[in-house]
Design an enzyme around this catalytic site. Structure first.
Site, PDB file in Angstrom:
ATOM      1  N   SER A   1       0.816  -1.319   0.032  1.00  0.00           N
ATOM      2  CA  SER A   1       0.072  -0.136  -0.093  1.00  0.00           C
ATOM      3  C   SER A   1       0.841   1.236   0.111  1.00  0.00           C
ATOM      4  CB  SER A   1      -0.750   0.091   1.306  1.00  0.00           C
ATOM      5  OG  SER A   1      -1.451   1.118   1.366  1.00  0.00           O
TER       6      SER A   1
ATOM      7  N   TYR B   1      -1.779  -0.099  10.297  1.00  0.00           N
ATOM      8  CA  TYR B   1      -1.813  -0.436   8.803  1.00  0.00           C
ATOM      9  C   TYR B   1      -0.670   0.007   7.858  1.00  0.00           C
ATOM     10  CZ  TYR B   1      -3.917  -1.280   4.192  1.00  0.00           C
ATOM     11  OH  TYR B   1      -4.411  -1.669   2.997  1.00  0.00           O
TER      12      TYR B   1
END
Length: 259
Positions: A149, A162
């Protein structure tokens, strides 16, 4: 030009988180290039729907599924045992796509919440890569692609765990690429920005938030799962045989945004 460089005929791929969104798009892309695909996800009903839809579009391909929660090590081991039995020890491609997130301020996380994010995003990818290594090394060339990501490369509003887990996944990609190069295993990653999936639909439904996202995205639109899948498939192709340890951003230019 050798057309085989742009084909995956005869190869077997395992895609985790393959029941929806980016995972299902990756499976579809790999099938389109000629690979047979094994899907893994924890939602049995969604997995059946995905498999049946793909079989309708690719009746000539082998497509199988296995229900597993990759956050649980016992189920990770069961998944790879099944893959080994199914492929008679053969596996050419592993796509670590399964992911999870709980987004909140750093001081609000309970210990089990942030640890769960790491378990799915990082530890599962590391363990599945290690468990798959003996199968992948039975070929002269094989490939692992990790779905990271942009949050692992810069700050975005996903919550710290995250971003931390994806940053660690990117570093894992680099380390394994170097360590396993002599085994013929290439290891790469992709780093998506906002992609139009069920997981992002709620946030993108807020017009003010959507405007903020688009203002930071030079291409001026939200990405589609198929665009991530195309990058993943390229990294699996023989045409990418000299590419390893890389992280390709699929972000509409977000990471290059300046003022």
């Amino acid at each position: 030009m050798d057309p085989k460089r742009w084909r995956l005929d005869g190869q077997l791929a395992l895609v985790t988180g393959g029941s929806a969104g980016i995972g299902r798009a990756i499976a579809r892309e790999l099938l389109g290039f000629g690979a047979d695909v094994l899907l893994a996800a924890r939602d049995a009903a969604a997995l059946d729907i995905a498999r049946n839809e793909l079989l309708e579009d690719f009746p000539e391909r082998h497509i199988e599924s296995f229900v597993a929660d990759v956050a649980i090590d016992e189920q990770r081991r069961e998944l790879l045992d099944w893959v080994e039995d199914y492929g008679e020890g053969a596996l050419n491609i592993l796509v670590n796509n399964a992911g999870a997130n709980i987004s909140k301020p750093a001081t609000d996380y309970a210990d089990d919440e942030w640890r769960d994010v790491f378990e799915v995003n990082l530890f599962a990818a590391f363990e599945l890569s290690r468990y798959a290594h003996p199968l992948l090394t039975r070929h002269a060339a094989s490939s692992i692609v990790n779905v990271g990501s942009v949050s692992g490369l810069t700050h975005v509003r996903t919550g710290a765990p995250y971003g931390m887990s994806k940053a660690a996944m990117h570093q894992m990609t680099r380390n394994l690429a170097v360590e396993w190069a002599e085994d013929g295993v290439r290891v790469n990653a992709v780093a998506p920005w906002y992609i139009r999936t069920r997981r992002t639909s709620d946030r993108l439904a807020d017009p003010d938030y959507l405007d903020e996202v688009l203002l930071r995205t030079p291409l001026g639109r939200i990405g589609e799962p198929e665009e991530v899948a195309a990058a993943v498939a390229f990294l699996c192709l023989p045409a990418a045989s000299y590419v390893t340890g890389e992280c390709i951003a699929v972000d509409g230019g977000f990471l290059r945004y300046g003022f």
